[in-house]
Design an enzyme around this catalytic site. Structure first.
Site, PDB file in Angstrom:
ATOM      1  N   HIS A  56       0.848  -1.192   0.000  1.00 28.79           N
ATOM      2  CA  HIS A  56       0.000   0.000   0.000  1.00 28.79           C
ATOM      3  C   HIS A  56       0.884   1.242   0.000  1.00 28.79           C
ATOM      4  O   HIS A  56       2.065   1.179   0.360  1.00 28.79           O
ATOM      5  CB  HIS A  56      -0.903   0.014   1.225  1.00 28.79           C
ATOM      6  N   GLU A  58       1.106   3.897   1.916  1.00 27.62           N
ATOM      7  CA  GLU A  58       1.727   4.280   3.185  1.00 27.62           C
ATOM      8  C   GLU A  58       2.885   3.360   3.525  1.00 27.62           C
ATOM      9  O   GLU A  58       3.936   3.815   3.978  1.00 27.62           O
ATOM     10  CB  GLU A  58       0.690   4.269   4.317  1.00 27.62           C
ATOM     11  N   CYS A  86      -5.901   2.509   5.707  1.00 24.97           N
ATOM     12  CA  CYS A  86      -6.630   1.283   6.025  1.00 24.97           C
ATOM     13  C   CYS A  86      -6.087   0.728   7.353  1.00 24.97           C
ATOM     14  O   CYS A  86      -5.086   1.228   7.870  1.00 24.97           O
ATOM     15  CB  CYS A  86      -6.455   0.263   4.899  1.00 24.97           C
ATOM     16  N   CYS A  89      -2.297  -0.179   7.174  1.00 24.55           N
ATOM     17  CA  CYS A  89      -1.434   1.002   7.101  1.00 24.55           C
ATOM     18  C   CYS A  89      -1.454   1.769   8.418  1.00 24.55           C
ATOM     19  O   CYS A  89      -0.435   2.316   8.835  1.00 24.55           O
ATOM     20  CB  CYS A  89      -1.847   1.885   5.934  1.00 24.55           C
TER      21      CYS A  89
END
Length: 159
Positions: A56, A58, A86, A89
């Site tokens: 992801h 991040e 999310c 993250c």
């Protein structure tokens, strides 16, 4: 840091999202890490291009910043991410320990385009056996050995 600088940094995060999306690297998410007014880490979603569900924006930005800063912590840093993180993250952010996080779009905006994390938030408080992916403890007597060795390790790096 003034609001204009913060908006400029958010624009950089959005630019990372759009660039990654346009290069077919993954979903429309981007993130940067800033320290002392300078970008020290960049990331965009690379889940589909790397076949890595943890790639992801991040996470990739945190990895980049930690590599560039030669540190596993982001104290003194701010994270600018194009969307509210999310659960995965969010966990990575807390482990990295930045000073602050700024996010653009929110959970609802993400859900509206097919990125809905609500099911994960609903799973967390459930008993292990009631989760959609059941969890069962196995071999604790074997696994605890690593923890016992960690307790007595003299040259460990605490974190």
């Amino acid at each position: 840091m003034c609001e204009l600088d913060k908006k400029r940094f958010m624009q950089e995060a959005v630019n990372a999202a759009i660039s990654g999306m346009n290069n077919n690297e993954g979903g429309p998410f981007g993130c940067i890490v800033v320290k002392d007014g300078k970008i020290v880490g960049r990331g965009n979603n690379k889940v589909t291009s790397t076949n890595d569900p943890t790639a992801h924006a991040e996470v990739t930005a945190i990895r980049d910043a930690c590599k560039n800063l030669n540190s596993f912590q982001l104290e003194g840093c701010e994270i600018y991410t194009s969307c509210e993180p999310c659960p995965m993250c969010l966990g990575a952010i807390y482990w990295a320990r930045p000073d602050k996080v700024y996010y653009g779009s929110n959970q609802i905006d993400a859900a509206n385009i097919g990125f809905d994390d609500a099911f994960i938030y609903k799973e967390i408080p459930l008993p292990y056996e009631k989760r959609s992916i059941p969890f069962k403890q196995l071999g604790r007597d074997i696994a605890i050995e690593a923890f016992k060795k960690w307790e007595t390790k003299m040259d460990k790096t605490e974190y």
